[in-house]
Design a protein around this motif. Structure first.
Motif, short mmCIF file in Angstrom:
data_model
loop_
_atom_site.label_atom_id
_atom_site.label_comp_id
_atom_site.label_asym_id
_atom_site.label_seq_id
_atom_site.Cartn_x
_atom_site.Cartn_y
_atom_site.Cartn_z
N THR A 1 -7.40 3.34 -2.19
CA THR A 1 -7.67 2.64 -0.94
C THR A 1 -6.85 1.37 -0.79
OG1 THR A 1 -9.93 3.49 -1.06
CG2 THR A 1 -9.51 1.70 0.50
N PHE A 2 -6.67 0.65 -1.91
CA PHE A 2 -5.94 -0.62 -1.90
C PHE A 2 -6.44 -1.52 -0.75
CE2 PHE A 2 -2.42 1.95 -4.02
CZ PHE A 2 -2.77 1.51 -5.29
N THR A 3 -5.54 -2.09 0.04
CA THR A 3 -5.97 -2.96 1.14
C THR A 3 -5.81 -2.32 2.52
OG1 THR A 3 -3.77 -4.01 1.13
CG2 THR A 3 -5.51 -5.10 -0.13
N SER B 1 -11.43 -11.75 -6.27
CA SER B 1 -10.49 -11.31 -7.31
C SER B 1 -10.06 -9.87 -7.11
CB SER B 1 -11.11 -11.49 -8.70
OG SER B 1 -12.24 -10.66 -8.87
N GLN B 2 -10.92 -9.04 -6.51
CA GLN B 2 -10.61 -7.62 -6.34
C GLN B 2 -9.47 -7.40 -5.36
OE1 GLN B 2 -10.61 -4.31 -7.78
NE2 GLN B 2 -12.71 -5.00 -8.18
N ILE B 3 -9.13 -8.41 -4.57
CA ILE B 3 -7.94 -8.33 -3.70
C ILE B 3 -6.72 -8.05 -4.57
CG2 ILE B 3 -6.41 -9.68 -2.20
CD1 ILE B 3 -8.96 -11.25 -1.32
N CYS C 1 0.82 -1.21 0.00
CA CYS C 1 0.00 0.00 0.00
C CYS C 1 0.86 1.26 0.00
CB CYS C 1 -0.93 0.00 1.21
SG CYS C 1 -2.28 -1.19 1.11
N LEU C 2 1.92 1.25 0.79
CA LEU C 2 2.79 2.41 0.88
C LEU C 2 3.54 2.65 -0.44
CD1 LEU C 2 4.22 1.84 4.47
CD2 LEU C 2 2.70 3.70 3.76
N GLY D 1 -16.17 -5.50 -0.94
CA GLY D 1 -16.07 -6.78 -0.26
C GLY D 1 -14.70 -7.41 -0.15
N TYR D 2 -13.72 -6.94 -0.93
CA TYR D 2 -12.44 -7.65 -0.94
C TYR D 2 -11.69 -7.55 0.38
CZ TYR D 2 -10.05 -3.18 -1.97
OH TYR D 2 -9.57 -1.88 -1.93
N ASN D 3 -11.81 -6.40 1.04
CA ASN D 3 -11.15 -6.27 2.34
C ASN D 3 -11.82 -7.16 3.38
OD1 ASN D 3 -8.97 -4.09 2.24
ND2 ASN D 3 -10.65 -3.08 1.19
N ALA D 4 -13.13 -7.36 3.25
CA ALA D 4 -13.85 -8.24 4.17
C ALA D 4 -13.36 -9.68 4.03
CB ALA D 4 -15.35 -8.15 3.90
#
Length: 320
Positions: free
Chosen positions: A294-296, A188-190, A140-141, A244-247
């Protein structure tokens, strides 16, 4: 991240350069916190099915991060488990997704993957005393800084190749088609891919890692859909997996990796999955004015916060 089986580590350390390649494949699976080789194989295959650019940059980023860890003498057991490659994998995908396929993107992917390995060591040093891991924060960084700064440099910026969805507006009705697409694209969005069949292949890879992993991935996806719908999120973004990917990641991390398999821990994991769905919208609104992504981050912040609370909550127990 998962703990190594001693015999697995020993075998990988004795077989180089094949050990390097196996560690790199495991690095792809470690994006979903899974060290199983076949999980990494299926996820990598899913990425190549999404397009050769995605597959190539995912592979390049993972190989470079893993090679950097070898060159710098990082712990071999961590390398063997793929723990040095997963952030490079995501960084490669992010750069080709947001900067496009250009010669400069290859250079940035290599540099970004190298820096990911360095930041992984840095964050591990800072977080270890608190019993926390770096997760995908290095990705992310590094990706956030590179993508945000790219428009300032003429040899790097060639225009945005991908329109970023606006998760703050749109129709909130939902159909069966939206629901089943969302179930798979949440996975897949991860990896910044919104194709449902890619998520299906990845779920198959997670199923190979164990029933518990698969069930929590599925439950996290469902929880992300339910929470987003209940809060009135736009249907198009739910179907694309934006909410939903973060969930999914939080559910896997808390339910199948870091905590033991108790009922209390399971409820805690699903609560985290729902909470990170709301945090996704908040962070997206925070980053939007200056063009950030936002990424993860919702997964990282939610997991850090909930794991940091565990030592003071006796009903919750960490995995050994």
């Amino acid at each position: 991240m998962p703990v190594a089986e001693p015999d697995i580590v020993g075998r990988l350390q004795r077989r180089e350069p094949s050990g390097f390649l196996l560690a790199s494949v495991r690095g792809v699976g470690q994006v979903d916190l899974q060290p199983l080789l076949w999980t990494g194989v299926l996820i990598l295959a899913a990425l190549w099915s999404a397009g050769w650019r995605i597959g190539l940059f995912a592979t390049l980023g993972t190989l470079i991060s893993t090679a950097t860890a070898y060159a710098l003498g990082a712990d071999r057991s961590n390398i063997a488990l793929g723990l040095q490659g997963y952030c490079g994998c995501l960084t490669g995908i992010a750069l080709v997704t947001y900067l496009g396929h250009h010669p400069a993107t290859y250079v940035l992917a290599v540099v970004g993957a190298i820096v990911c390995t360095l930041l992984t060591a840095t964050l591990t040093t800072f977080l270890s005393p608190y019993g926390l891991t770096a997760l995908t924060a290095p990705f992310c960084l590094v990706s956030g800084v590179m993508v945000l700064g790219a428009p300032s440099f003429g040899r790097i910026w060639h225009g945005a190749p991908k329109a970023v969805s606006d998760p703050t507006s749109g129709d909130t009705g939902i159909s069966w088609s939206d629901l089943w697409h969302a179930f798979f694209t949440n996975v897949s969005q991860i990896f910044l891919v919104d194709e449902w069949y890619v998520g299906l292949i990845m779920l198959a890879g997670l199923a190979l890692a164990g029933v518990r992993v698969f069930l929590y991935a599925a439950a996290g996806s469902v929880m992300g859909i339910v929470a987003a719908w209940a809060l009135g999120a736009p249907t198009a973004q739910i179907a694309q997996g934006i909410y939903g990917y973060n969930a999914v990641l939080v559910a896997i991390a808390l339910g199948a990796v870091f905590l033991t398999g108790t009922v209390a821990n399971g409820v805690y994991a699903l609560f985290g999955a729902a909470a990170t769905t709301g945090l996704t919208a908040s962070l997206t609104s925070l980053f939007k004015p200056f063009g950030g992504h936002t990424f993860t981050w919702p997964f990282i912040l939610t997991t850090w916060a909930l794991m940091a609370a565990v030592p003071l909550l006796p009903r919750l127990r960490r995995s050994a």
